[in-house]
Design a protein around this motif. Structure first.
Motif, mmCIF file in Angstrom:
data_model
loop_
_atom_site.group_PDB
_atom_site.id
_atom_site.type_symbol
_atom_site.label_atom_id
_atom_site.label_comp_id
_atom_site.label_asym_id
_atom_site.label_seq_id
_atom_site.Cartn_x
_atom_site.Cartn_y
_atom_site.Cartn_z
ATOM 1 N N ARG A 44 0.847 -1.189 0.000
ATOM 2 C CA ARG A 44 0.000 0.000 0.000
ATOM 3 C C ARG A 44 0.883 1.240 0.000
ATOM 4 O O ARG A 44 2.064 1.174 0.394
ATOM 5 N N PRO A 45 0.339 2.372 -0.419
ATOM 6 C CA PRO A 45 1.112 3.614 -0.337
ATOM 7 C C PRO A 45 1.452 3.943 1.113
ATOM 8 O O PRO A 45 0.648 3.725 2.026
ATOM 9 N N LEU A 46 2.634 4.446 1.332
ATOM 10 C CA LEU A 46 3.079 4.805 2.674
ATOM 11 C C LEU A 46 2.591 6.202 3.052
ATOM 12 O O LEU A 46 2.402 7.066 2.194
ATOM 13 N N ARG A 47 2.420 6.385 4.323
ATOM 14 C CA ARG A 47 2.123 7.716 4.856
ATOM 15 C C ARG A 47 3.435 8.259 5.430
ATOM 16 O O ARG A 47 4.008 7.681 6.356
ATOM 17 N N ILE A 48 3.902 9.365 4.862
ATOM 18 C CA ILE A 48 5.247 9.875 5.157
ATOM 19 C C ILE A 48 5.171 11.252 5.788
ATOM 20 O O ILE A 48 4.419 12.115 5.331
ATOM 21 N N LEU A 49 5.979 11.464 6.821
ATOM 22 C CA LEU A 49 6.181 12.793 7.396
ATOM 23 C C LEU A 49 7.565 13.278 6.998
ATOM 24 O O LEU A 49 8.564 12.617 7.294
ATOM 25 N N ASP A 50 7.615 14.409 6.314
ATOM 26 C CA ASP A 50 8.892 15.060 5.996
ATOM 27 C C ASP A 50 9.066 16.176 7.013
ATOM 28 O O ASP A 50 8.516 17.271 6.873
ATOM 29 N N ALA A 51 9.806 15.880 8.070
ATOM 30 C CA ALA A 51 9.923 16.768 9.229
ATOM 31 C C ALA A 51 11.048 17.772 9.013
ATOM 32 O O ALA A 51 12.218 17.404 8.960
ATOM 33 N N GLY A 52 10.678 19.044 8.856
ATOM 34 C CA GLY A 52 11.670 20.066 8.558
ATOM 35 C C GLY A 52 12.245 19.886 7.170
ATOM 36 O O GLY A 52 13.427 20.139 6.936
ATOM 37 N N GLY A 53 11.383 19.494 6.229
ATOM 38 C CA GLY A 53 11.849 19.089 4.908
ATOM 39 C C GLY A 53 12.117 20.212 3.929
ATOM 40 O O GLY A 53 12.451 19.941 2.775
ATOM 41 N N GLY A 54 11.938 21.485 4.343
ATOM 42 C CA GLY A 54 12.155 22.568 3.392
ATOM 43 C C GLY A 54 11.179 22.469 2.242
ATOM 44 O O GLY A 54 9.979 22.393 2.445
ATOM 45 N N PHE A 55 11.707 22.452 1.009
ATOM 46 C CA PHE A 55 10.803 22.285 -0.131
ATOM 47 C C PHE A 55 10.712 20.830 -0.580
ATOM 48 O O PHE A 55 10.211 20.525 -1.655
ATOM 49 N N GLY A 56 11.183 19.904 0.251
ATOM 50 C CA GLY A 56 10.893 18.495 0.063
ATOM 51 C C GLY A 56 11.499 17.803 -1.128
ATOM 52 O O GLY A 56 10.798 17.051 -1.815
ATOM 53 N N PRO A 57 12.788 17.959 -1.421
ATOM 54 C CA PRO A 57 13.354 17.308 -2.607
ATOM 55 C C PRO A 57 13.283 15.781 -2.548
ATOM 56 O O PRO A 57 13.100 15.133 -3.581
ATOM 57 N N VAL A 58 13.424 15.211 -1.356
ATOM 58 C CA VAL A 58 13.372 13.749 -1.232
ATOM 59 C C VAL A 58 11.925 13.262 -1.199
ATOM 60 O O VAL A 58 11.565 12.294 -1.869
ATOM 61 N N SER A 59 11.080 13.931 -0.416
ATOM 62 C CA SER A 59 9.688 13.489 -0.315
ATOM 63 C C SER A 59 8.938 13.672 -1.630
ATOM 64 O O SER A 59 8.000 12.928 -1.926
ATOM 65 N N GLN A 60 9.342 14.633 -2.449
ATOM 66 C CA GLN A 60 8.715 14.774 -3.765
ATOM 67 C C GLN A 60 8.970 13.531 -4.616
ATOM 68 O O GLN A 60 8.083 13.075 -5.352
ATOM 69 N N ARG A 61 10.155 12.983 -4.510
ATOM 70 C CA ARG A 61 10.474 11.769 -5.264
ATOM 71 C C ARG A 61 9.635 10.592 -4.772
ATOM 72 O O ARG A 61 9.174 9.773 -5.574
ATOM 73 N N LEU A 62 9.435 10.512 -3.476
ATOM 74 C CA LEU A 62 8.627 9.432 -2.915
ATOM 75 C C LEU A 62 7.152 9.612 -3.273
ATOM 76 O O LEU A 62 6.448 8.644 -3.552
ATOM 77 N N ALA A 63 6.675 10.852 -3.284
ATOM 78 C CA ALA A 63 5.297 11.117 -3.678
ATOM 79 C C ALA A 63 5.063 10.715 -5.126
ATOM 80 O O ALA A 63 3.988 10.220 -5.486
ATOM 81 N N ALA A 64 6.080 10.915 -5.975
ATOM 82 C CA ALA A 64 5.960 10.532 -7.381
ATOM 83 C C ALA A 64 5.818 9.022 -7.540
ATOM 84 O O ALA A 64 5.335 8.549 -8.574
ATOM 85 N N GLU A 65 6.199 8.265 -6.508
ATOM 86 C CA GLU A 65 6.039 6.806 -6.525
ATOM 87 C C GLU A 65 4.679 6.382 -5.986
ATOM 88 O O GLU A 65 4.387 5.183 -5.917
ATOM 89 N N GLY A 66 3.854 7.360 -5.558
ATOM 90 C CA GLY A 66 2.506 7.055 -5.126
ATOM 91 C C GLY A 66 2.236 7.202 -3.651
ATOM 92 O O GLY A 66 1.111 6.963 -3.189
ATOM 93 N N HIS A 67 3.238 7.607 -2.864
ATOM 94 C CA HIS A 67 3.063 7.740 -1.425
ATOM 95 C C HIS A 67 2.479 9.119 -1.078
ATOM 96 O O HIS A 67 2.587 10.069 -1.857
ATOM 97 N N SER A 68 1.891 9.229 0.111
ATOM 98 C CA SER A 68 1.335 10.505 0.567
ATOM 99 C C SER A 68 2.279 11.128 1.584
ATOM 100 O O SER A 68 2.913 10.420 2.371
ATOM 101 N N VAL A 69 2.367 12.468 1.575
ATOM 102 C CA VAL A 69 3.366 13.178 2.373
ATOM 103 C C VAL A 69 2.729 14.320 3.147
ATOM 104 O O VAL A 69 1.914 15.079 2.608
ATOM 105 N N VAL A 70 3.107 14.425 4.413
ATOM 106 C CA VAL A 70 2.860 15.631 5.199
ATOM 107 C C VAL A 70 4.210 16.327 5.347
ATOM 108 O O VAL A 70 5.150 15.756 5.910
ATOM 109 N N LEU A 71 4.320 17.523 4.824
ATOM 110 C CA LEU A 71 5.568 18.281 4.855
ATOM 111 C C LEU A 71 5.439 19.416 5.860
ATOM 112 O O LEU A 71 4.579 20.283 5.727
ATOM 113 N N CYS A 72 6.288 19.382 6.871
ATOM 114 C CA CYS A 72 6.269 20.396 7.924
ATOM 115 C C CYS A 72 7.578 21.156 7.908
ATOM 116 O O CYS A 72 8.653 20.553 7.827
#
Length: 260
Positions: A44-72
């Motif tokens: 299943r798609p993962l639920r991801i927290l990008d804690a202090g992720g700025g503009f999220g360069p890593v979490s954007q790549r994971l979101a492109a794979e289908g995962h959901s992200v909360v970016l703080c």
């Protein structure tokens, strides 16, 4: 007292000096390689927290794979840049944005996450053990933490080979604070201890920029950026180079506790 650092007013400088350089590309390539190899497959798609992720360069790549992200992030400027980049890539529906300190997040309001990214954040926070404890509460049992931090051992070695002995004698404390220099570089042994106390098991470890920052007086043609990145990837998990990295990346599993 909790002290954090916001990059409001410095976001463009940060983007240019970090992600617009070879050292920033090394960071992204090492992290992307590590997550691709260490993150277990999920049905299943993962639920991801990008804690202090700025503009999220890593979490954007994971979101492109289908995962959901909360970016703080503490920086409104960084979050606005994240929104623009996410929209440009058609990933808006997979992101939620929270403006504020990581310490304000609680599982009662957000629930728990399958994966937490905390990259280049710990060294900007004074109460580091407390921050890790808070992230632990936000991570579900069996989840994973991807933690990258500024390595004090790498900073010490860099200062020694550059001959900055006054800085070494001052216990790596500068008289005048530099804007993009972290205030609280981390000791790997101390971070490992905090994670162990919280019930984490470290399953992966890489150094980030294990030789790039020490390159000087190169004889012959200077290597291309891709040649440097490939050599960094080849040595990032190799002793003793791994521990000389300017950053350390650890991947930790939150062990499920047995029910009585």
């Amino acid at each position: 007292m909790t002290r954090n650092t916001s990059f409001d007013g410095k976001s463009r400088t940060f983007s240019r000096n970090i992600y617009g350089t070879t050292k920033g590309q090394i960071r992204l390539r090492v992290l992307s390689r590590d997550l691709a190899e260490w993150l277990p497959e999920s049905e299943r798609p993962l639920r991801i927290l990008d804690a202090g992720g700025g503009f999220g360069p890593v979490s954007q790549r994971l979101a492109a794979e289908g995962h959901s992200v909360v970016l703080c992030d503490l920086s409104a400027e960084m979050l606005e840049e994240a929104r623009i980049q996410v929209a440009d890539k058609g990933l808006t529906e997979q992101f939620d944005f929270i403006h504020g300190p990581i310490q304000s997040l609680c599982s009662a309001g957000l629930g728990q996450f399958d994966l937490i990214l905390c990259h280049a954040v710990l060294e900007w926070v004074q109460n580091q053990a407390d921050l890790l404890s808070g992230l632990n509460e936000l991570l579900r049992p069996g989840g994973h933490l991807s933690l990258m931090y500024y390595n004090r051992d790498g900073l010490l070695y860099h200062s020694l080979v550059k001959g900055n002995f006054d800085y070494v004698h001052a216990n790596l404390v500068r008289k005048r604070r530099q804007k993009l220099t972290p205030g609280w570089p981390c000791r790997p042994a101390e971070v490992d201890g905090w994670l162990s106390e919280l019930g984490f098991v470290i399953t992966g470890r890489s150094g980030v920029r294990v030789f790039h920052d020490y390159m000087s007086n190169v004889h012959g043609p200077f290597p291309t950026e891709e040649e440097i990145i490939q050599m960094e990837l080849a040595h990032s998990r190799t002793q003793p180079f791994m521990h000389l990295g300017r950053y350390m990346h650890v991947f930790a599993h939150k062990v499920k506790r047995a029910t009585p």
